[in-house]
Write a protein that holds these residues in place. Structure first.
Motif, PDB file in Angstrom:
ATOM      1  N   ARG A 116      -0.370  -2.536   9.416  1.00 33.14           N
ATOM      2  CA  ARG A 116       0.220  -1.630   8.628  1.00 33.14           C
ATOM      3  C   ARG A 116       1.744  -2.482   9.379  1.00 33.14           C
ATOM      4  N   GLN A 157      -4.349   9.042   0.930  1.00 35.34           N
ATOM      5  CA  GLN A 157      -5.123   8.458  -0.064  1.00 35.34           C
ATOM      6  C   GLN A 157      -4.257   7.529   0.251  1.00 35.34           C
ATOM      7  N   ALA A 158      -5.141   5.994   0.013  1.00 34.81           N
ATOM      8  CA  ALA A 158      -4.082   5.317   0.443  1.00 34.81           C
ATOM      9  C   ALA A 158      -4.542   4.543  -1.328  1.00 34.81           C
ATOM     10  N   GLN A 159      -3.511   3.864  -1.908  1.00 36.21           N
ATOM     11  CA  GLN A 159      -3.434   3.020  -3.078  1.00 36.21           C
ATOM     12  C   GLN A 159      -3.321   1.785  -2.938  1.00 36.21           C
ATOM     13  N   GLU A 197       0.585   4.984   0.538  1.00 34.46           N
ATOM     14  CA  GLU A 197      -0.545   6.343   0.930  1.00 34.46           C
ATOM     15  C   GLU A 197       0.157   7.430   0.498  1.00 34.46           C
ATOM     16  N   THR A 227       0.685  -1.119   0.000  1.00 38.38           N
ATOM     17  CA  THR A 227       0.086   0.057   0.312  1.00 38.38           C
ATOM     18  C   THR A 227       1.198   1.498   0.262  1.00 38.38           C
TER      19      THR A 227
END
Length: 84
Positions: A48, A17-19, A13, A11
């Motif tokens: 995480r 905004q996480a992608q 971020e 991930t």
């Protein structure tokens, strides 16, 4: 251990905004200014795992390259550094 991480979704971020990402290069277009970048992945029951983060300053037309390195131990923090 690093081999097994290839099957884990990474991930990225940016400014909260996480992608979802992969363990390869990716390009994220950003506006000029200051941006917070965090990288982590889900591992077993930890949402995480091996998190690493940094703040980058982006100028107009500039490309900032970052490199994420997972630690040897899953209980340690990762490393996110600027390249070049």
């Amino acid at each position: 251990m690093q081999f097994f991480l290839r099957f884990t979704a990474l991930t990225v971020e940016v400014d909260g905004q996480a992608q979802k990402g992969t363990w390869s290069s990716r390009f994220v277009p950003l506006t000029p200014g200051s941006h917070r970048v965090d990288v982590y992945f889900r591992y077993l029951f930890k949402a995480r795992c091996c998190e690493a983060g940094t703040t980058v300053e982006v100028s107009d037309g500039q490309v900032v390259e970052l490199e994420y390195r997972a630690p040897q131990l899953m209980t340690s923090a990762g490393r996110l550094t600027a390249v070049g």
